[in-house]
Scaffold this active site. Sequence first.
Site, PDB file in Angstrom:
ATOM      1  N   LYS A  93       9.811  39.923  27.625  1.00 54.65           N
ATOM      2  CA  LYS A  93       9.843  39.000  26.490  1.00 54.65           C
ATOM      3  C   LYS A  93      11.289  38.751  26.062  1.00 54.65           C
ATOM      4  O   LYS A  93      12.207  39.492  26.398  1.00 54.65           O
ATOM      5  CB  LYS A  93       9.097  39.582  25.276  1.00 54.65           C
ATOM      6  CG  LYS A  93       7.619  39.796  25.480  1.00 54.65           C
ATOM      7  CD  LYS A  93       6.859  38.496  25.516  1.00 54.65           C
ATOM      8  CE  LYS A  93       5.369  38.710  25.648  1.00 54.65           C
ATOM      9  NZ  LYS A  93       4.949  39.086  26.988  1.00 54.65           N
ATOM     10  N   SER A 141       3.392  34.658  30.844  1.00 54.19           N
ATOM     11  CA  SER A 141       3.808  34.414  29.457  1.00 54.19           C
ATOM     12  C   SER A 141       5.260  33.961  29.321  1.00 54.19           C
ATOM     13  O   SER A 141       5.670  33.548  28.250  1.00 54.19           O
ATOM     14  CB  SER A 141       3.552  35.635  28.574  1.00 54.19           C
ATOM     15  OG  SER A 141       4.571  36.584  28.703  1.00 54.19           O
TER      16      SER A 141
END
Length: 145
Positions: free
Chosen positions: A103, A66
Amino acid sequence: MPSDPKIQKIFRPDDRTSSDIPLTESPVHAGFPSPADDFLEGSLDLNSLVIKHPEATFFARVEGDSMQDEGIVEGNILVVDKAVEPYDGCLAVAYIDGEFTLKRVRMEPDRILLVPANPKYPVIEIAAGQDFSVWGVVRWIVKQV
């Protein structure tokens, strides 16, 4: 099917020993090499370069894709510093609902977002009462090229 990066293993660095590596005196230019620059300045200890807070620093291996659009891929090693205060835009290992994830953190006045760097993944908005913390801020990424 893509898999969201999960931090599966977290390691404490061994800062009791140094990792001295020869260091050239002149910088490495991205243009034409200079044959006259063939000498060494001294050595560089990688631990002292990447570890500022030994008691609060950990290594973690990335698993998943991701964050691939930022060049962070499976197998990269993160140098995570828990002593660094999270800030808007920082790259961080977050703990959310029992799992660690990697993230970009966006702090807005009324909400916190965890932003992936792969369009296959949604932005995660942290809800009130959710089990969440920014576990540590990523200070370095070690990768094989």
